[in-house]
Design an enzyme around this catalytic site. Structure first.
Site, PDB file in Angstrom:
ATOM      1  N   ALA A  40       0.831  -1.206   0.000  1.00 30.30           N
ATOM      2  CA  ALA A  40       0.000   0.000   0.000  1.00 30.30           C
ATOM      3  C   ALA A  40       0.869   1.261   0.000  1.00 30.30           C
ATOM      4  CB  ALA A  40      -0.941  -0.001   1.201  1.00 30.30           C
ATOM      5  N   GLY A  43       1.930   1.590  -3.543  1.00 34.01           N
ATOM      6  CA  GLY A  43       0.765   1.940  -4.354  1.00 34.01           C
ATOM      7  C   GLY A  43       0.315   3.370  -4.134  1.00 34.01           C
ATOM      8  N   ASP A  44       0.392   3.827  -2.896  1.00 34.30           N
ATOM      9  CA  ASP A  44       0.042   5.218  -2.581  1.00 34.30           C
ATOM     10  C   ASP A  44       0.978   6.179  -3.312  1.00 34.30           C
ATOM     11  OD1 ASP A  44      -1.274   7.368  -0.965  1.00 34.30           O
ATOM     12  OD2 ASP A  44       0.725   7.496  -0.069  1.00 34.30           O
ATOM     13  N   ALA A  45       2.266   5.879  -3.284  1.00 36.02           N
ATOM     14  CA  ALA A  45       3.244   6.728  -3.972  1.00 36.02           C
ATOM     15  C   ALA A  45       2.978   6.747  -5.476  1.00 36.02           C
ATOM     16  CB  ALA A  45       4.661   6.243  -3.692  1.00 36.02           C
ATOM     17  N   HIS A  48      -0.229   8.783  -6.191  1.00 38.38           N
ATOM     18  CA  HIS A  48       0.076  10.218  -6.045  1.00 38.38           C
ATOM     19  C   HIS A  48       0.725  10.757  -7.311  1.00 38.38           C
ATOM     20  CE1 HIS A  48      -0.541  11.943  -1.981  1.00 38.38           C
ATOM     21  NE2 HIS A  48      -0.624  10.685  -1.626  1.00 38.38           N
TER      22      HIS A  48
END
Length: 161
Positions: A40, A43-45, A48
């Site tokens: 996660a 995936g968040d990076a 973004h």
């Protein structure tokens, strides 16, 4: 961050190789074996960066507006809605990755419900897995579909008020 904390992190992460470089601890990154919260994190990076880049299609001069708007789009609330919008597109394997991320033990921020936060963690874990597995076409397809779901939902939200 205080220097003592910084020093502790450097010592924990990096080991000198004896030739002036740093030893790598892992040769490969097998997403199937990684902690879902690490997936996660990646995936968040990715999401973004995807959103920030995608927003350049609409605005290229106002950095503060880009920052504020991208932060809104990548929030747990909107990522949970994105997942709901793309769920029908997913394979059973991708749904299993999502569930693994959703079920990982974590603490929700005040800005989202527990369900939204867990859903967004699952969404990010799915993107992180695709990224680390170098499944770039599928990653882009799902990120773009998610962006479309979010942008349409945002437009509906402001026009119903």
């Amino acid at each position: 961050m205080k220097f003592g904390q910084f020093k502790l992190l450097v010592d924990m992460m990096f080991t000198p190789d004896g030739a002036g470089g740093v030893l790598q601890r892992y040769r490969e990154m097998d997403a199937r074996r990684m902690n879902p919260l690490v997936l996660a994190y990646v995936g968040d990076a990715y999401f973004h960066l995807f959103v920030r880049t995608r927003l350049l299609s609409y605005e290229q001069a106002k950095v503060q507006a880009l920052h504020s708007f991208s932060a809104q789009i990548v929030s747990a609330v909107w990522q949970a809605r994105a997942y709901q919008g793309i769920e029908a597109m997913l394979t059973e394997e991708e749904r299993a990755i999502y569930r693994r991320g959703r079920n990982a033990k974590s603490h929700a921020p005040r800005s989202a419900s527990v369900a939204e936060y867990h859903a967004s963690t699952g969404f990010e874990a799915l993107l992180g897995t695709l990224y680390l597995s170098e499944r770039n076409e599928r990653l882009y397809e799902l990120a773009e579909a998610s962006f479309q779901v979010i942008s349409k939902a945002m437009m509906q939200e402001i026009h119903k008020k």
